[in-house]
Design a protein around this motif. Structure first.
Motif, PDB file in Angstrom:
ATOM      1  N   THR A  60      -3.801  -9.923   7.800  1.00  0.00           N
ATOM      2  CA  THR A  60      -3.074  -8.773   7.654  1.00  0.00           C
ATOM      3  C   THR A  60      -2.488  -8.634   7.012  1.00  0.00           C
ATOM      4  O   THR A  60      -2.090  -8.182   6.078  1.00  0.00           O
ATOM      5  CB  THR A  60      -3.457  -8.180   8.761  1.00  0.00           C
ATOM      6  OG1 THR A  60      -4.392  -7.849  10.149  1.00  0.00           O
ATOM      7  CG2 THR A  60      -2.558  -6.788   8.760  1.00  0.00           C
TER       8      THR A  60
ATOM      9  N   LEU B  81      -1.964  -7.162   3.138  1.00  0.00           N
ATOM     10  CA  LEU B  81      -1.334  -5.991   2.149  1.00  0.00           C
ATOM     11  C   LEU B  81       0.046  -6.539   1.247  1.00  0.00           C
ATOM     12  O   LEU B  81       0.106  -5.820   0.849  1.00  0.00           O
ATOM     13  CB  LEU B  81      -0.496  -5.587   4.185  1.00  0.00           C
ATOM     14  CG  LEU B  81      -1.743  -5.301   4.957  1.00  0.00           C
ATOM     15  CD1 LEU B  81      -1.045  -4.404   6.205  1.00  0.00           C
ATOM     16  CD2 LEU B  81      -2.643  -4.572   4.364  1.00  0.00           C
TER      17      LEU B  81
ATOM     18  N   GLU C  60      -8.395  -5.640   2.012  1.00  0.00           N
ATOM     19  CA  GLU C  60      -7.475  -4.922   2.754  1.00  0.00           C
ATOM     20  C   GLU C  60      -6.471  -5.070   1.835  1.00  0.00           C
ATOM     21  O   GLU C  60      -5.896  -5.624   1.388  1.00  0.00           O
ATOM     22  CB  GLU C  60      -6.712  -4.745   4.412  1.00  0.00           C
ATOM     23  CG  GLU C  60      -7.648  -5.790   5.427  1.00  0.00           C
ATOM     24  CD  GLU C  60      -7.517  -6.448   6.702  1.00  0.00           C
ATOM     25  OE1 GLU C  60      -6.211  -6.259   6.484  1.00  0.00           O
ATOM     26  OE2 GLU C  60      -7.764  -6.954   7.666  1.00  0.00           O
TER      27      GLU C  60
ATOM     28  N   LEU D 296      -3.240  -1.421   1.932  1.00  0.00           N
ATOM     29  CA  LEU D 296      -2.393  -0.099   3.242  1.00  0.00           C
ATOM     30  C   LEU D 296      -1.331   0.043   1.562  1.00  0.00           C
ATOM     31  O   LEU D 296      -0.693  -0.910   0.987  1.00  0.00           O
ATOM     32  CB  LEU D 296      -1.370  -0.408   3.206  1.00  0.00           C
ATOM     33  CG  LEU D 296      -0.649  -0.030   4.454  1.00  0.00           C
ATOM     34  CD1 LEU D 296      -1.582   0.929   5.248  1.00  0.00           C
ATOM     35  CD2 LEU D 296      -0.151  -0.971   5.602  1.00  0.00           C
TER      36      LEU D 296
ATOM     37  N   LEU E  27      -5.504   2.989   4.044  1.00  0.00           N
ATOM     38  CA  LEU E  27      -5.911   2.067   4.788  1.00  0.00           C
ATOM     39  C   LEU E  27      -7.628   1.962   3.727  1.00  0.00           C
ATOM     40  O   LEU E  27      -8.092   2.307   4.499  1.00  0.00           O
ATOM     41  CB  LEU E  27      -5.947   1.909   5.624  1.00  0.00           C
ATOM     42  CG  LEU E  27      -6.725   0.044   6.058  1.00  0.00           C
ATOM     43  CD1 LEU E  27      -6.025  -0.933   6.102  1.00  0.00           C
ATOM     44  CD2 LEU E  27      -6.275  -0.400   8.137  1.00  0.00           C
TER      45      LEU E  27
ATOM     46  N   LEU F 186      -3.264  -4.120  13.426  1.00  0.00           N
ATOM     47  CA  LEU F 186      -2.619  -3.566  12.242  1.00  0.00           C
ATOM     48  C   LEU F 186      -0.821  -3.838  12.364  1.00  0.00           C
ATOM     49  O   LEU F 186      -1.076  -3.767  12.942  1.00  0.00           O
ATOM     50  CB  LEU F 186      -2.372  -2.052  12.148  1.00  0.00           C
ATOM     51  CG  LEU F 186      -3.730  -0.864  12.453  1.00  0.00           C
ATOM     52  CD1 LEU F 186      -4.160   0.252  13.481  1.00  0.00           C
ATOM     53  CD2 LEU F 186      -4.483  -0.722  11.289  1.00  0.00           C
TER      54      LEU F 186
END
Length: 397
Positions: free
Chosen positions: A231, A235, A322, A324, A333, A367
């Motif tokens: 993640t 990001l 991903e 964000l 997102l 998250l």
């Protein structure tokens, strides 16, 4: 000459990350690429893996292959000596013993950060076609390289003012505070570090040539940590082009390990959900330790030798999965779901997990803390990507 193909392997300690890095490097060299594999892990094991005595500079470890165990201490002395000397003497003058003072002058993670600067040196040298990096067992250090805008602000706003600020402050510091303010050599070190951080950030965000690969075993705690790292890498804009699941039991293990194999298979299914659409590469639990050329080549064959599997040096996936975007009133997102079709979309948040379903396809992600106070407010599916909007949980959405 173009930038070398650079692959950084990271993951929890003990998952076989060094072996996977060494196996990848051997396949790159066998494909005709001038390849260097380097370890930035303070607990080096690359020498053992390659069965070649390595040092802080590249050492020949085979045809077109070199190995290197970066010396964090050497890199510190080259890049941080001025800061260490000033801060160390300041601490000693305040009664801290010399050994403790030396330890306190190096912030946690700083040694690995300086070790990573060796990548920059290899990029600038033009001596290699492929650079394979065995990182320390965490992706946290990469986060230190993810703030180029802040670094540039320091360069533009702070450093041009340092001379006049220090000239004005020195008499006050000596007379009132009884401290010695840093000299120019200290600020030269810090400025050099900031410039290196910016350069490293630009190197690592070159998604055409540079990617990160996560190594894990099919164990729940290991997979969970890899998901968190995944993640953050996404990001911050770093491309993860493959995940490697190592030490997977085959069907031949029999009844004794049958229950363990069943649990592993369940975790493998969870890995495919959590990391899609990034390819999942698998390697078996070999009957002997993966050390030396023949065993490393067996590992390389297992990972990259299958039908339809791209070569070790290739980009196995070409986009950050991903993205964000934080705003004052919420967040957006973007999740890649290239195999899903437009249809019913369902979102479910369970603590720090967001579970997304689109026409039977499930995508699970962890998250970041920045979204703790926000709740999913809506979603659209466009061009193979799901766009999820978040708003404050108390808002009327």
């Amino acid at each position: 000459m173009g930038a070398p193909r650079t692959i950084l392997y990271t993951g929890k300690g003990g998952v076989g990350k060094t072996s996977v890095a060494a196996a990848t490097a051997r396949r790159c060299a066998a494909a005709g690429l001038r390849t260097v594999v380097l370890s930035t892990d303070p607990a080096h094991s690359l020498s053992d893996s390659l069965e070649t005595k390595l040092g802080p500079e590249p050492v020949a470890a085979g045809d077109l292959l070199w190995g290197q165990e970066v010396s964090a201490q050497d890199e510190m002395e080259r890049n941080w000596a001025g800061v260490q000397d000033w801060l160390g003497e300041l601490l000693i003058a305040r009664g801290v013993d010399r050994i403790s003072a030396e330890e306190l002058t190096v912030p946690p993670g700083m040694d690995e950060l300086f070790s990573l600067l060796a990548i920059k040196g290899h990029h600038e040298s033009g001596a290699y076609d492929a650079v394979i990096v065995d990182c320390a067992p965490t992706g946290e250090t990469l986060r230190l390289l993810s703030f180029p805008d802040v670094a540039r602000w320091w360069l533009d706003k702070v450093f041009p003012q340092q001379g006049r600020i220090l000239d004005a402050a020195r008499p006050f510091a000596r007379a009132v505070l009884d401290v010695s303010l840093p000299g120019n050599e200290v600020f030269d070190d810090v400025q050099r570090l900031v410039r290196n951080l910016i350069a490293m950030n630009e190197i690592l965000r070159d998604n055409e040539h540079v990617s990160v690969r996560l190594v894990m075993t099919p164990d729940r705690m290991v997979v969970d940590e890899a998901r968190r790292t995944f993640t953050y890498l996404n990001l911050y804009g770093y491309l993860t082009d493959a995940v490697v699941v190592n030490r997977v039991f085959g069907a031949e293990v029999g009844d004794y390990f049958g229950a363990w194999r069943d649990r592993q298979q369940a975790q493998l299914a969870a890995v495919r959900d959590a990391f899609a659409p990034v390819p999942v590469l698998q390697a078996p639990y070999f009957e002997e330790e993966v050390v030396g050329g023949p065993m490393l080549d067996r590992l390389g064959d297992a990972l990259f030798g299958g039908d339809g599997v791209a070569p070790a040096h290739a980009l196995h996936h070409e986009s950050v999965s991903e993205r964000l975007e934080l705003r004052a009133d919420g967040a957006t997102l973007r999740l890649e779901l290239p195999f899903a079709q437009r249809g019913d979309i369902s979102l479910k948040r369970l603590g720090s997990e967001l579970i997304v379903r689109v026409d039977g396809h499930k995508r699970t992600m962890l998250l970041p803390p920045a979204l703790d106070d926000l709740a999913p407010a809506g979603a659209t599916f466009e061009d193979g990507a799901l766009i999820v909007t978040f708003a404050p949980a108390t808002a009327d959405v």
